[in-house]
Write a protein that holds these residues in place. Structure first.
Motif, mmCIF file in Angstrom:
data_model
loop_
_atom_site.group_PDB
_atom_site.id
_atom_site.type_symbol
_atom_site.label_atom_id
_atom_site.label_comp_id
_atom_site.label_asym_id
_atom_site.label_seq_id
_atom_site.Cartn_x
_atom_site.Cartn_y
_atom_site.Cartn_z
ATOM 1 N N THR A 1 6.332 -21.943 -9.667
ATOM 2 C CA THR A 1 7.303 -21.865 -10.756
ATOM 3 C C THR A 1 6.901 -20.755 -11.724
ATOM 4 O O THR A 1 5.820 -20.806 -12.318
ATOM 5 C CB THR A 1 7.380 -23.205 -11.513
ATOM 6 N N ILE A 2 7.760 -19.768 -11.859
ATOM 7 C CA ILE A 2 7.469 -18.648 -12.756
ATOM 8 C C ILE A 2 8.331 -18.757 -14.012
ATOM 9 O O ILE A 2 9.561 -18.836 -13.924
ATOM 10 C CB ILE A 2 7.701 -17.308 -12.057
ATOM 11 N N THR A 3 7.678 -18.793 -15.153
ATOM 12 C CA THR A 3 8.363 -18.804 -16.447
ATOM 13 C C THR A 3 8.283 -17.408 -17.027
ATOM 14 O O THR A 3 7.190 -16.847 -17.149
ATOM 15 C CB THR A 3 7.707 -19.829 -17.389
ATOM 16 N N ARG A 4 9.427 -16.842 -17.357
ATOM 17 C CA ARG A 4 9.478 -15.449 -17.800
ATOM 18 C C ARG A 4 9.771 -15.378 -19.298
ATOM 19 O O ARG A 4 10.615 -16.117 -19.812
ATOM 20 C CB ARG A 4 10.551 -14.684 -17.021
ATOM 21 N N PHE A 5 9.066 -14.481 -19.971
ATOM 22 C CA PHE A 5 9.257 -14.257 -21.406
ATOM 23 C C PHE A 5 9.717 -12.825 -21.645
ATOM 24 O O PHE A 5 9.017 -11.880 -21.262
ATOM 25 C CB PHE A 5 7.949 -14.470 -22.172
ATOM 26 N N CYS A 6 10.868 -12.667 -22.267
ATOM 27 C CA CYS A 6 11.319 -11.370 -22.747
ATOM 28 C C CYS A 6 10.990 -11.326 -24.239
ATOM 29 O O CYS A 6 11.581 -12.063 -25.040
ATOM 30 C CB CYS A 6 12.816 -11.197 -22.524
ATOM 31 N N LEU A 7 10.042 -10.475 -24.602
ATOM 32 C CA LEU A 7 9.517 -10.412 -25.965
ATOM 33 C C LEU A 7 10.110 -9.218 -26.699
ATOM 34 O O LEU A 7 10.007 -8.087 -26.227
ATOM 35 C CB LEU A 7 7.995 -10.287 -25.938
ATOM 36 N N VAL A 8 10.696 -9.464 -27.849
ATOM 37 C CA VAL A 8 11.311 -8.400 -28.648
ATOM 38 C C VAL A 8 10.623 -8.328 -30.003
ATOM 39 O O VAL A 8 10.449 -9.347 -30.675
ATOM 40 C CB VAL A 8 12.818 -8.675 -28.846
ATOM 41 N N ALA B 1 -1.919 -12.197 -22.081
ATOM 42 C CA ALA B 1 -1.381 -12.054 -20.725
ATOM 43 C C ALA B 1 -2.211 -11.113 -19.862
ATOM 44 O O ALA B 1 -2.188 -11.213 -18.630
ATOM 45 C CB ALA B 1 0.062 -11.572 -20.782
ATOM 46 N N SER B 2 -2.952 -10.190 -20.491
ATOM 47 C CA SER B 2 -3.736 -9.208 -19.730
ATOM 48 C C SER B 2 -5.237 -9.491 -19.771
ATOM 49 O O SER B 2 -6.028 -8.717 -19.233
ATOM 50 C CB SER B 2 -3.482 -7.801 -20.289
ATOM 51 N N ASN B 3 -5.612 -10.574 -20.435
ATOM 52 C CA ASN B 3 -7.035 -10.923 -20.598
ATOM 53 C C ASN B 3 -7.818 -9.840 -21.331
ATOM 54 O O ASN B 3 -9.005 -9.628 -21.076
ATOM 55 C CB ASN B 3 -7.689 -11.216 -19.238
ATOM 56 N N GLN B 4 -7.155 -9.168 -22.260
ATOM 57 C CA GLN B 4 -7.850 -8.158 -23.059
ATOM 58 C C GLN B 4 -8.655 -8.843 -24.158
ATOM 59 O O GLN B 4 -8.175 -9.780 -24.816
ATOM 60 C CB GLN B 4 -6.842 -7.194 -23.691
ATOM 61 N N ALA B 5 -9.860 -8.396 -24.374
ATOM 62 C CA ALA B 5 -10.728 -8.989 -25.388
ATOM 63 C C ALA B 5 -10.114 -8.866 -26.778
ATOM 64 O O ALA B 5 -9.480 -7.858 -27.108
ATOM 65 C CB ALA B 5 -12.093 -8.319 -25.365
ATOM 66 N N LEU B 6 -10.324 -9.897 -27.605
ATOM 67 C CA LEU B 6 -9.750 -9.906 -28.946
ATOM 68 C C LEU B 6 -10.328 -8.809 -29.831
ATOM 69 O O LEU B 6 -9.659 -8.331 -30.747
ATOM 70 C CB LEU B 6 -9.979 -11.268 -29.609
ATOM 71 N N ASP B 7 -11.580 -8.422 -29.580
ATOM 72 C CA ASP B 7 -12.210 -7.409 -30.424
ATOM 73 C C ASP B 7 -12.078 -5.998 -29.857
ATOM 74 O O ASP B 7 -12.609 -5.038 -30.420
ATOM 75 C CB ASP B 7 -13.679 -7.736 -30.674
ATOM 76 N N ALA B 8 -11.351 -5.867 -28.742
ATOM 77 C CA ALA B 8 -11.151 -4.542 -28.142
ATOM 78 C C ALA B 8 -10.109 -3.754 -28.925
ATOM 79 O O ALA B 8 -9.215 -4.324 -29.558
ATOM 80 C CB ALA B 8 -10.703 -4.687 -26.687
ATOM 81 N N LEU C 1 -0.398 -20.899 -13.287
ATOM 82 C CA LEU C 1 -1.852 -20.739 -13.262
ATOM 83 C C LEU C 1 -2.341 -19.657 -14.208
ATOM 84 O O LEU C 1 -3.350 -19.819 -14.891
ATOM 85 C CB LEU C 1 -2.323 -20.407 -11.835
ATOM 86 N N ALA C 2 -1.623 -18.537 -14.244
ATOM 87 C CA ALA C 2 -2.101 -17.388 -15.021
ATOM 88 C C ALA C 2 -0.933 -16.610 -15.610
ATOM 89 O O ALA C 2 0.207 -16.686 -15.126
ATOM 90 C CB ALA C 2 -2.941 -16.470 -14.131
ATOM 91 N N TRP C 3 -1.259 -15.846 -16.661
ATOM 92 C CA TRP C 3 -0.295 -14.956 -17.289
ATOM 93 C C TRP C 3 -0.300 -13.597 -16.602
ATOM 94 O O TRP C 3 -1.290 -13.204 -15.992
ATOM 95 C CB TRP C 3 -0.639 -14.757 -18.770
ATOM 96 N N LYS C 4 0.787 -12.874 -16.740
ATOM 97 C CA LYS C 4 0.896 -11.525 -16.188
ATOM 98 C C LYS C 4 1.771 -10.686 -17.105
ATOM 99 O O LYS C 4 2.772 -11.178 -17.633
ATOM 100 C CB LYS C 4 1.511 -11.583 -14.782
ATOM 101 N N VAL C 5 1.393 -9.416 -17.305
ATOM 102 C CA VAL C 5 2.252 -8.464 -18.004
ATOM 103 C C VAL C 5 3.142 -7.793 -16.958
ATOM 104 O O VAL C 5 2.638 -7.191 -16.008
ATOM 105 C CB VAL C 5 1.427 -7.401 -18.758
ATOM 106 N N ASN C 6 4.452 -7.888 -17.146
ATOM 107 C CA ASN C 6 5.387 -7.315 -16.169
ATOM 108 C C ASN C 6 5.880 -5.932 -16.563
ATOM 109 O O ASN C 6 5.986 -5.040 -15.721
ATOM 110 C CB ASN C 6 6.569 -8.261 -15.973
ATOM 111 N N SER C 7 6.198 -5.732 -17.818
ATOM 112 C CA SER C 7 6.570 -4.402 -18.327
ATOM 113 C C SER C 7 6.372 -4.413 -19.834
ATOM 114 O O SER C 7 6.364 -5.476 -20.464
ATOM 115 C CB SER C 7 8.011 -4.030 -17.969
ATOM 116 N N TRP C 8 6.219 -3.209 -20.414
ATOM 117 C CA TRP C 8 5.850 -3.182 -21.833
ATOM 118 C C TRP C 8 6.466 -1.982 -22.551
ATOM 119 O O TRP C 8 6.612 -0.901 -21.979
ATOM 120 C CB TRP C 8 4.330 -3.135 -21.984
ATOM 121 N N ALA C 9 6.833 -2.229 -23.812
ATOM 122 C CA ALA C 9 7.232 -1.188 -24.779
ATOM 123 C C ALA C 9 8.436 -0.370 -24.329
ATOM 124 O O ALA C 9 8.457 0.853 -24.495
ATOM 125 C CB ALA C 9 6.054 -0.272 -25.104
#
Length: 214
Positions: free
Chosen positions: A2-9, A165-172, A191-199
């Motif tokens: 089951t994939i839940t998709r988020f369109c973020l604006v 979603a990308s597992n980027q460190a908070l202090d990076a 199970l995990a987050w994924k970045v599909n497209s950005w900006a």
């Protein structure tokens, strides 16, 4: 699966964005360009015939008025959620990026270093902010499994969603831009987050400002 998709604006431009003034929880409205950006974004979503199941927005008016352009075009009603607000920037709120290092040099230096425990004097630390955003995303995911969620929020909040979603460190250091009225996609497969497209700002007529409220 089951994939839940988020369109973020991200919300449209405000006068404080244009002045490089840190907003945080300060409730600033859209300026004329921001209102135009919101309409252009909503039309773009309509043109691609976006099918979404629910619309969420931060309760701050710059996000709510951006969501209003979607509400009007799609004949829907946004659900306001205060947990989608920008990070509370404490004593830095209301200062421009030129004023902050002069008036609050120690706080500004700590802010730029991404000290994740620094709350900027009665504000919100990066760790607290990350916990809030992650908890909110998980709650929305659980409420709408397998659905497409349209969500209007803020530059720092969307940057945090990218980090989650990308597992980027908070202090990076910041890895992506989050322009005003940009469209961004992440998803969760259970199970995990994924970045599909950005900006994506291809729908905007003019250049869009990046986020300052980190």
């Amino acid at each position: 699966m089951t994939i839940t998709r988020f369109c973020l604006v991200r919300h449209g431009e405000t006068d404080w964005n244009a002045a490089h003034r840190l907003q945080g929880h300060t409730d600033i409205s859209l300026n004329a360009r921001g209102l135009a950006q919101a309409r252009q974004m909503a039309r773009a979503l309509k043109n691609i015939q976006l099918q979404f199941d629910v619309l969420y927005t931060s309760d701050l008016q710059r996000a709510a008025k951006t969501a209003q352009a979607i509400e009007e075009l799609f004949d829907t009603t946004a659900i306001p959620n205060a947990a989608l607000r920008e990070r509370h920037l404490g004593a830095l709120q209301g200062l421009t990026t030129d004023e902050a290092p002069m008036r609050e040099p120690d706080l500004w230096e700590s802010h730029l270093s991404r000290n994740i425990e620094e709350n900027l004097r009665n504000g919100e630390s990066i760790q607290q902010f990350a916990d809030r955003i992650k908890t909110t995303l998980i709650e929305i995911c659980k409420q709408h499994p397998g659905k497409t969620i349209l969500l209007v929020s803020h530059g720092g909040a969307l940057d945090m969603m990218y980090r989650i979603a990308s597992n980027q460190a908070l202090d990076a250091e910041k890895a992506v831009t989050v322009p005003n009225a940009s469209v961004n996609w992440i998803s969760h497969d259970g199970l995990a987050w994924k970045v599909n497209s950005w900006a994506d700002t291809s729908h905007l007529e003019d250049l869009s400002l990046d986020n300052l409220d980190l």
